[in-house]
Design an enzyme around this catalytic site. Structure first.
Site, PDB file in Angstrom:
ATOM      1  N   GLY A 189      17.613  37.226  32.539  1.00 38.70           N
ATOM      2  CA  GLY A 189      18.709  36.575  33.222  1.00 38.70           C
ATOM      3  C   GLY A 189      19.397  37.632  33.214  1.00 38.70           C
ATOM      4  O   GLY A 189      20.520  38.143  32.466  1.00 38.70           O
ATOM      5  N   ARG A 190      19.109  38.715  34.142  1.00 41.21           N
ATOM      6  CA  ARG A 190      20.140  40.273  34.499  1.00 41.21           C
ATOM      7  C   ARG A 190      20.547  39.744  34.915  1.00 41.21           C
ATOM      8  O   ARG A 190      21.750  40.196  35.107  1.00 41.21           O
ATOM      9  CB  ARG A 190      18.784  40.886  35.425  1.00 41.21           C
ATOM     10  CG  ARG A 190      19.138  41.932  34.538  1.00 41.21           C
ATOM     11  CD  ARG A 190      18.212  42.967  34.548  1.00 41.21           C
ATOM     12  NE  ARG A 190      16.756  42.979  33.905  1.00 41.21           N
ATOM     13  CZ  ARG A 190      15.314  43.977  34.325  1.00 41.21           C
ATOM     14  NH1 ARG A 190      15.344  44.484  35.070  1.00 41.21           N
ATOM     15  NH2 ARG A 190      14.597  43.399  33.321  1.00 41.21           N
ATOM     16  N   THR A 192      11.515  33.254  41.441  1.00 44.88           N
ATOM     17  CA  THR A 192      12.424  33.758  40.429  1.00 44.88           C
ATOM     18  C   THR A 192      12.161  32.870  39.447  1.00 44.88           C
ATOM     19  O   THR A 192      12.408  31.829  39.434  1.00 44.88           O
ATOM     20  CB  THR A 192      13.344  34.430  41.096  1.00 44.88           C
ATOM     21  OG1 THR A 192      14.479  34.522  40.026  1.00 44.88           O
ATOM     22  CG2 THR A 192      14.139  33.356  42.038  1.00 44.88           C
ATOM     23  N   ILE A 193      11.700  33.467  38.691  1.00 39.80           N
ATOM     24  CA  ILE A 193      11.853  32.639  36.887  1.00 39.80           C
ATOM     25  C   ILE A 193      12.581  32.706  36.926  1.00 39.80           C
ATOM     26  O   ILE A 193      13.603  31.687  35.900  1.00 39.80           O
ATOM     27  CB  ILE A 193      11.119  33.651  35.722  1.00 39.80           C
ATOM     28  CG1 ILE A 193      10.380  32.570  35.030  1.00 39.80           C
ATOM     29  CG2 ILE A 193      11.747  35.169  36.166  1.00 39.80           C
ATOM     30  CD1 ILE A 193       9.216  33.349  34.021  1.00 39.80           C
ATOM     31  N   GLY A 232       7.655  39.986  39.380  1.00 42.76           N
ATOM     32  CA  GLY A 232       7.066  39.736  38.780  1.00 42.76           C
ATOM     33  C   GLY A 232       6.233  38.672  38.820  1.00 42.76           C
ATOM     34  O   GLY A 232       6.401  37.300  39.510  1.00 42.76           O
ATOM     35  N   ARG A 282       5.193  45.632  42.187  1.00 41.62           N
ATOM     36  CA  ARG A 282       6.834  45.975  43.391  1.00 41.62           C
ATOM     37  C   ARG A 282       7.026  46.686  44.682  1.00 41.62           C
ATOM     38  O   ARG A 282       7.836  46.994  44.450  1.00 41.62           O
ATOM     39  CB  ARG A 282       7.600  46.456  42.198  1.00 41.62           C
ATOM     40  CG  ARG A 282       7.705  45.588  41.202  1.00 41.62           C
ATOM     41  CD  ARG A 282       8.830  45.494  40.057  1.00 41.62           C
ATOM     42  NE  ARG A 282       8.306  45.024  38.972  1.00 41.62           N
ATOM     43  CZ  ARG A 282       9.343  43.360  38.528  1.00 41.62           C
ATOM     44  NH1 ARG A 282       9.936  43.167  39.802  1.00 41.62           N
ATOM     45  NH2 ARG A 282       8.964  42.674  37.290  1.00 41.62           N
ATOM     46  N   ASP A 341      17.659  32.468  40.170  1.00 38.72           N
ATOM     47  CA  ASP A 341      18.550  32.346  40.714  1.00 38.72           C
ATOM     48  C   ASP A 341      18.660  32.528  42.325  1.00 38.72           C
ATOM     49  O   ASP A 341      19.875  33.933  42.751  1.00 38.72           O
ATOM     50  CB  ASP A 341      19.580  33.959  40.323  1.00 38.72           C
ATOM     51  CG  ASP A 341      18.264  34.562  40.080  1.00 38.72           C
ATOM     52  OD1 ASP A 341      17.111  34.779  40.494  1.00 38.72           O
ATOM     53  OD2 ASP A 341      18.603  36.361  39.888  1.00 38.72           O
TER      54      ASP A 341
END
Lengths: 341, 341, 341, 341
Positions: A170-171, A125-126, A11, A72, A129
């Site tokens: 925030g998955r 990673t935005i 992403g 991706r 994490d």
């Protein structure tokens, strides 16, 4: 070593262009040529590359997104693509590769390293994490955008005596929700790491109302889940981006559950893609620049197979393989946020 | 005349506090007392009022929302509430009322005027769709917020070669979509005034792609509709804020329809309540301030039953009854936007 | 312990209100009363205090400045004031004091600690030059404001083919200049830690021009100095804020020196007080909040005479006496910036 | 007509790129070719031109400055340059010219029109002081930047109980000072149109202090002057951008005069070039776009020798010759601001 390839995968994220610029400028310092690979690993498979000069990176520092494009695509999933990738690395004379991306993008880099192709990874990673690094670039910008949204929602919540629910990215980890929740003064923060009890949440909101506070802001990460789905809108559904029904939209489910239990008018906002776009904050521009410089220095020193990481106030190389685990929100920080509920 | 009551009704809107401050400061200049009525017409029915001093309005100019609170209560719908309102106007010694709001709020003001109670109206609609006035305050702020969101989405759209759909406010008129669409460089703008043909929209997006543009931004007002629902996701559904299914979410319907026809990855963002919150732009602060000053001047001059309006660069009084029709987007402006598709 | 006094001293700084809010909320958690001392140490000498309730700190999180006011008064300079301070600490029943400030403010706190009055310090310097802590709050906001200014100056520099000089805060350390210079893409960064050679600076700018770059941005900290004043505008002078002549305005001196040597049109901007005002960034709000919480926790645990500090991603207590030295810009970071000249 | 030349002259201004983009896109609609002339009239004299395609203007809408560069060169001042200009207009096959600029730039356009060369002017002055048009683009952005600065200074003024003086652009007219002063809640606004009495100003500030307001913000346009220089720091001096002494810096003179009379600590900020840089507001992007479209439409319709102007909410053509006078601040608006002192 003469020629470095660089690609951005996964992403998009504010700061990618700052990384690209830093890689190009630092490489030129050492007289390396830089080749930009378009659209992540897809570009090296399909042979879409372009030389990156000082001119290519002029003026891109404050710009969001990535001038290289992203995808991706993971070429390891197909033997044919893997071979095509290796062929093209030779064809374009790439002596080393800087791969900027998250878990998935870096797993390809790790595989290339095992095949003795010189690579250095830069974590992206935005959601912040990725383990091994204190912070990732783009995260500060996302937190700033969400905090600005909370500030805006405050005025509506206050004027209408409402409860406002804000669903943010925030998955798997609730970094954005926690940081922006603290910065924006949220009255409840719900994250994937800590399954929530809807009755507790509502109890907290009611107590707040009893203290004379006529409105509340609830920030919830998209991956947050109730500890117990019983009686929690199990029959509800949500359409996805294209109208297909699916369970979900935890923000909407939560809004409904709160309204049913408390009776206050509740409104739900899902921030979506605006969280990952636009000009990076000064903080992210500096961090991204430092990553880019350090990555090329690793290549220059022959230190391959590493990822650059922020530890304290230093950028250090760590093994690429350390980049795999997911970093959870610091429980102490999350607990601290409760003081302000 | 000695005492002026002021209230804010309907949805909140950046600039309401600037109006309140201007009314209080101007009233004090003429030695009037100002009474703040809480939560729109509800406050006068229920007797919730408070004196507004210079101290009350210190520091509120840059703040969003309304320090008086707001509601959608319309006391004319009940004879009992109407009487209670009239009783309380006498009880609190209100010699005149400044009502800030949209159609509904101002219709009560009109009725009071007919009952010979001195009133002046100040138009408020974030959608800019009130006739009689060139622009309403809050609109410029909403356009600025949406434009900022378009700028952010651009970077993601560009990096991922995607089509991004942005649903914005505008149930009956497409002012926000049109203005922000032009300011943000949208590639299609869809508004309630002009039913759209989904095939035409997709044709436009395809032509753009053929010209080498790998991404597109589509801005759609929440009230926009397809000219023909046939074959346009009629079976689709959406859950509302609280999980109840309903037809709708035109943004999501459109995203699905585009993806089905073009095949490009399409993402949908619904901006929601952040559009109406937060600090007003300088432009809106000036406009709101001018409205507030002019409203008190009308009362001072005994010119009751009017609404203050912006015409050209002057603030002028117009009959309250002229405030009812909905103002549509200037077709010339909307047509102009097509040049940039 | 029952009652905590809190004060803010020295120059104002974005995040002070976030600290005050955090101290009040955390203190209430432990059932302590909080007394706000107005205008730094001056307030305790003159007896200007007020109770701080949850209501006092509502809505202040995003606000710049300090609701307590501030001053540079140092009561240790007068025996009478010192006594008055001690008397008032008893009079108002203050069992402990949280002092938020820089070197000077904290030196009074250190003295009180030596007199066995429970104190905890919270470091505050917008310049980020306090040792013992990785970062101070307010600094990120200042860097953001300066970066925004550099972004704006870029467009003018580019359009007019000019050299733009930007003088920023930083009397003893060049943190703001360095960080914002990297974030904004400055072409020369000059800081107090590294005396500059005007010929070298101009040489760098000329080389840049020869590479086809028609404009340049030079960021200089107010405390930067040339290694050799010879031939460097020694006869020049500058008026201070009120028209009194003084040597100085290093930004203006530099602009003149560059124009004389290069011939390119040069413009100088001195950002001034806007660098320390306004709403803190999300980053600073979180940092300030964490400091405030940790400070009260120290008092609660009876850990007096300490300052809370950021080390890595943890807030830790360190001896107040460690807060005295000035922290210089990391040479590695400053060197890195040169890659982009 | 087949080929249109476009140039931007005078000081840079947010919105110039939006104009250029609109001209190019509209011209392409009519199948005209567009030639960009670099650096204002200088470019046509020196033959520096480049074709402008859709690709040239991609992504420039939100960017400040001008991709064409600008200069203050006026070729009419030299017979040789005038001839060179005419020769190059023929040489490059320019059938018409769109000139974007202020008084000086448009005076050359007027002369060309008299020589029967088809021209259309687009007004540009960040100061908003061009007659014939209600507003010029760039002005709203400048007002927004100044308002943001006032918001920031407020927090410092309040925390330190200071008087803050802010000097802003406006050599001949006080539009920016007036609008931003109203939007930011300034306590005194001083403009070139109304010579100020220093005693009156201080009297106003003192009365404010007596009402319990411990701080004040004074906004002064760079061209504002005292009615009487007697006793007003006539002996003071200021260094210019390059260290040369000169009378001036009205902001600094005012700050000194206030401090002498009132005794309150006074701080002066001169905003400078940041006022004219950076991304234009949504409002300015729309206005600039409308100007650009309308200008090409005039050429298309053969309506030469005109300037496009905003009147009410319409863009209309007016004679180029009407663009000469300076537009002063509306006295009614300026008077209104006093209500808030």
């Amino acid at each position: 070593m003469k020629t470095i390839g660089i690609l951005t995968g996964g992403g998009d994220c504010p700061g990618l262009n700052a990384v690209i610029r830093a890689v190009v400028k630092t490489a030129h310092l050492y007289d390396y040529t830089v080749i930009g690979i378009r659209n992540g690993w897809k570009g090296i498979v399909e042979g879409e590359v372009e030389p990156l000069t000082e001119f290519s990176v002029t003026g891109i520092l404050p710009k969001g997104g990535t001038i290289l494009g992203t995808s991706r695509t993971n070429p390891l999933k197909s033997e044919e693509q893997t071979q095509q990738m290796l062929t093209n690395i030779r064809k374009f004379g790439l002596d080393a590769i800087v791969a900027v991306g998250g878990d998935d993008t870096l797993s390809v880099a790790t595989r290339l390293h095992q095949m003795h192709i010189p690579v250095v990874g830069i974590p992206k990673t935005i959601d912040n994490d990725l383990s091994g690094t204190d912070y990732t670039f783009g995260f500060d910008t996302a937190v700033a955008i969400v905090t600005d949204a909370i500030d805006r929602l405050h005025t509506t919540a206050e004027s209408h005596h409402r409860i406002m629910v804000l669903e943010v990215m925030g998955r798997h980890a609730g970094w954005i929700a926690t940081m922006a929740g603290i910065a924006g003064g949220a009255d409840q923060i719900l994250i994937p790491e800590v399954p929530f009890d809807i009755e507790d949440v509502c109890e907290g909101l009611k107590k707040r109302r009893e203290r004379g506070k006529k409105f509340s802001i609830v920030v919830i990460a998209e991956g947050a889940k109730p500890a117990d789905m019983t009686g929690f809108a199990t029959t509800s559904s949500k359409v996805d981006d294209f109208g297909h029904e699916q369970l979900g939209g935890i923000g909407h489910l939560l809004g409904r559950a709160i309204e049913e239990r408390i009776g206050s008018e509740t409104r739900v906002t899902v921030l979506g893609h605006v969280q990952r776009g636009g000009s990076p904050t000064a903080h992210d521009r500096v961090l991204a620049t430092r990553y880019g410089v350090k990555a090329v220095e690793q290549l220059h020193e022959g230190n391959y197979g590493v990822m650059v990481a922020l530890q304290g106030d230093k950028i250090v190389p760590i093994p690429l393989s350390d980049a795999i685990t997911q970093k959870k929100v610091d429980p102490e920080l999350y607990e601290m946020a409760r003081i302000f509920y």
